[in-house]
Design an enzyme around this catalytic site. Structure first.
Site, PDB file in Angstrom:
ATOM      1  N   LYS A 228       0.859  -1.188   0.000  1.00  0.00           N
ATOM      2  CA  LYS A 228       0.000   0.000   0.000  1.00  0.00           C
ATOM      3  C   LYS A 228       0.896   1.240   0.000  1.00  0.00           C
ATOM      4  O   LYS A 228       1.652   1.472   0.935  1.00  0.00           O
ATOM      5  CB  LYS A 228      -0.906   0.002   1.234  1.00  0.00           C
ATOM      6  N   ASP A 233      -2.413  10.595   3.436  1.00  0.00           N
ATOM      7  CA  ASP A 233      -3.832  10.270   3.588  1.00  0.00           C
ATOM      8  C   ASP A 233      -4.516  11.368   4.378  1.00  0.00           C
ATOM      9  O   ASP A 233      -4.441  11.412   5.605  1.00  0.00           O
ATOM     10  CB  ASP A 233      -3.994   8.924   4.286  1.00  0.00           C
ATOM     11  N   LYS A 240      -9.726  13.526   7.957  1.00  0.00           N
ATOM     12  CA  LYS A 240      -9.215  13.163   9.271  1.00  0.00           C
ATOM     13  C   LYS A 240      -9.083  14.414  10.149  1.00  0.00           C
ATOM     14  O   LYS A 240      -8.723  15.490   9.654  1.00  0.00           O
ATOM     15  CB  LYS A 240      -7.816  12.541   9.153  1.00  0.00           C
ATOM     16  N   ASP A 251       1.691   6.607   5.672  1.00  0.00           N
ATOM     17  CA  ASP A 251       0.671   5.694   5.161  1.00  0.00           C
ATOM     18  C   ASP A 251       1.138   4.945   3.913  1.00  0.00           C
ATOM     19  O   ASP A 251       0.408   4.119   3.373  1.00  0.00           O
ATOM     20  CB  ASP A 251      -0.628   6.448   4.872  1.00  0.00           C
ATOM     21  N   ASP A 310     -11.933   7.420   3.910  1.00  0.00           N
ATOM     22  CA  ASP A 310     -10.740   7.160   4.709  1.00  0.00           C
ATOM     23  C   ASP A 310     -10.440   5.668   4.815  1.00  0.00           C
ATOM     24  O   ASP A 310      -9.510   5.268   5.500  1.00  0.00           O
ATOM     25  CB  ASP A 310     -10.893   7.772   6.110  1.00  0.00           C
ATOM     26  N   GLU A 312      -9.446   3.989   2.198  1.00  0.00           N
ATOM     27  CA  GLU A 312      -8.963   3.955   0.817  1.00  0.00           C
ATOM     28  C   GLU A 312      -7.878   2.915   0.573  1.00  0.00           C
ATOM     29  O   GLU A 312      -7.673   2.475  -0.561  1.00  0.00           O
ATOM     30  CB  GLU A 312      -8.439   5.342   0.418  1.00  0.00           C
ATOM     31  N   ARG A 314      -7.582  -0.254   1.289  1.00  0.00           N
ATOM     32  CA  ARG A 314      -8.067  -1.535   0.759  1.00  0.00           C
ATOM     33  C   ARG A 314      -8.550  -1.381  -0.688  1.00  0.00           C
ATOM     34  O   ARG A 314      -8.532  -2.332  -1.458  1.00  0.00           O
ATOM     35  CB  ARG A 314      -9.167  -2.085   1.669  1.00  0.00           C
TER      36      ARG A 314
END
Length: 462
Positions: A228, A233, A240, A251, A310, A312, A314
């Protein structure tokens, strides 16, 4: 940062300072090489032999004559604190066999992320390796961990999707691998719609992409690593709060892990056909950002209702996992900083680990113990799978339940794994919240050495 400069092959012509490893407050009393006055000096200076502690003593001329370091059995990190504190010089472990763990810990004790700091003079304590000791493996591990930490520590302005691509391409050039990248709207033409959707709001020059590195002989066992690579993010339109956004440069920690692991595998020439796939995006906010309630297409053909922008990670992983399965790898592994739920369950140090193969888990668990590289298995509990149901799409990317968030995220990913594929998913934090010996605050490689052991065990002839 090159940590291998802190180790060197033994040179009998150079003077060295002995390092005596002890465990327990009375242990140095049994060191026959220490004189009575030296033992009294250690006692008088309050040396308590706590793990990671050390004391020095001088010769009659006031020169450093030796170091006594307390190392608890099985403590991978104890020597890291010692090497970080010693002055420049050449040192040798004098009273016990030098081990692989000693050497790795010695090097990692000198790690620091100094890209943006004013240069300072560096103390350079060099551990001399005994005759016949090959430091290549230890050096390769230190280099891999350094790469992961450096990538995670680098701010997003200097570590966006393009920078991840540059890192992968540099690795490919160094090791004779190939590296291809599909960028921006070309993702739609090549059927990576979920990756494109998540990353399409990023600024020009930071477009979403999938990075595809391949190395090794074509007829070797296929091992594919998926990372990933969400380089920042914001949470998207489900923004967030600032306290949770502060460290979101990390991230892309999953991408950092697969690049570090790839470096280790290639450096040590493990005989596999290695493929590394990275979904590199920024989850940004703009007029074309994807929205809560949108329906996303995926490479597998499944439609996904977006319950939260949020969640995202996956979404970008599912397209890469689908691509990975298309060539039927013998082992598929993904790393991702995927859920806060994993941290609630296991804390910062234990990666939540999922697999559909008991053989994979049994080997990995043994490798984790041998390498002192901890992780913890959580179940792919099928009864929770229905929590991903959607009324208007094939599935949702989130569960509406507040419970078992790491498990349902793993179950989401499992929907994109071809049946019969041995798959391992690691939900990592990729971060040290506070400094400890050999592990400064900031980016961290977690379970990397354990997974390396798994791959080597499964695909290296005994």
């Amino acid at each position: 940062m090159d940590l291998t400069r802190y180790i060197a092959a033994y040179d009998p012509t150079s003077s060295t300072v002995p390092v005596y490893l002890v465990s327990g407050i009375d242990a140095f009393e049994s060191l026959d090489t220490l004189t009575g006055p030296q033992k009294k000096w250690l006692t008088a200076t309050g040396f308590d032999a706590k793990p990671g502690s050390h004391a020095t003593f001088m010769d009659q001329d006031g020169a450093l004559a030796g170091v006594v370091a307390s190392v608890k059995d099985g403590d991978f990190w104890a020597l890291a604190k010692v090497s970080s504190a010693l002055e420049s010089g050449r040192y040798v472990i004098a009273n016990t066999e030098t081990t692989h763990a000693h050497v790795v810990a010695w090097m990692l004790g000198k790690y620091s992320f100094d890209r943006y700091k004013t240069p300072k003079s560096d103390k350079c304590p060099v551990l001399m390796l005994p005759d016949g000791f090959c430091g290549k493996q230890a050096g390769a591990e230190a280099e891999a961990i350094t790469l992961v930490r450096d990538l995670v520590n680098t701010p997003t302005e200097d570590m966006g999707p393009t920078d991840l691509q540059d890192t992968a391409e540099a690795l490919a050039e160094e090791f004779g691998a190939t590296c291809q990248t599909i960028i921006g709207d070309d993702l739609l033409d090549e059927n990576f719609p979920a990756i494109h959707t998540v990353g399409r709001a990023a600024a020009a020059g930071r477009e979403p992409r999938i990075i595809d590195l391949c190395w090794g002989r074509e007829d070797a066992p296929k091992v594919t690593l998926v990372g990933k690579g969400v380089c920042f993010d914001t949470g998207g339109l489900d923004l967030k709060p600032s306290q949770f956004m502060r460290w979101m440069k990390k991230d892309m920690g999953g991408a950092a892990h697969v690049l570090g692991l790839a470096r280790l595998l290639m450096t040590t020439n493990v005989d596999i056909r290695l493929r590394v796939l990275i979904s590199a995006v920024e989850n940004a906010v703009d007029g074309n950002a994807f929205r809560p309630g949108d329906i996303l297409n995926t490479r597998k053909g499944l439609t996904v209702e977006n319950g939260n922008t949020d969640a995202e990670g996956r979404l970008v992983l599912c397209d890469a996992l689908t691509l990975a399965c298309e060539e039927s790898p013998e082992l598929l592994i993904d790393f991702a900083t995927l859920t806060g739920a994993a941290r609630v369950a296991l804390g910062a140090d234990l990666p939540a680990t999922y697999t559909n193969s008991e053989d994979v888990w049994n080997t990995l668990e043994n490798c984790s113990k041998e390498a002192a590289d901890p992780l913890w298995r959580l179940p792919l509990y099928g009864d929770y799978d229905s929590q991903l149901d959607s009324n208007i799409a094939d599935l949702s990317n989130i569960s509406e339940s507040p419970f078992a968030g790491s498990i349902t995220a793993a179950l989401y990913l499992q929907r994109f794994i071809t049946e019969g594929t041995d798959w391992l998913h690691l939900d990592v934090f990729a971060w040290n919240q506070s400094a400890r010996p050999g592990r400064p605050k900031g980016g961290e490689a977690q379970a990397l050495r354990a997974v390396y052991g798994l791959i080597k065990s499964r695909f290296t002839a005994s």
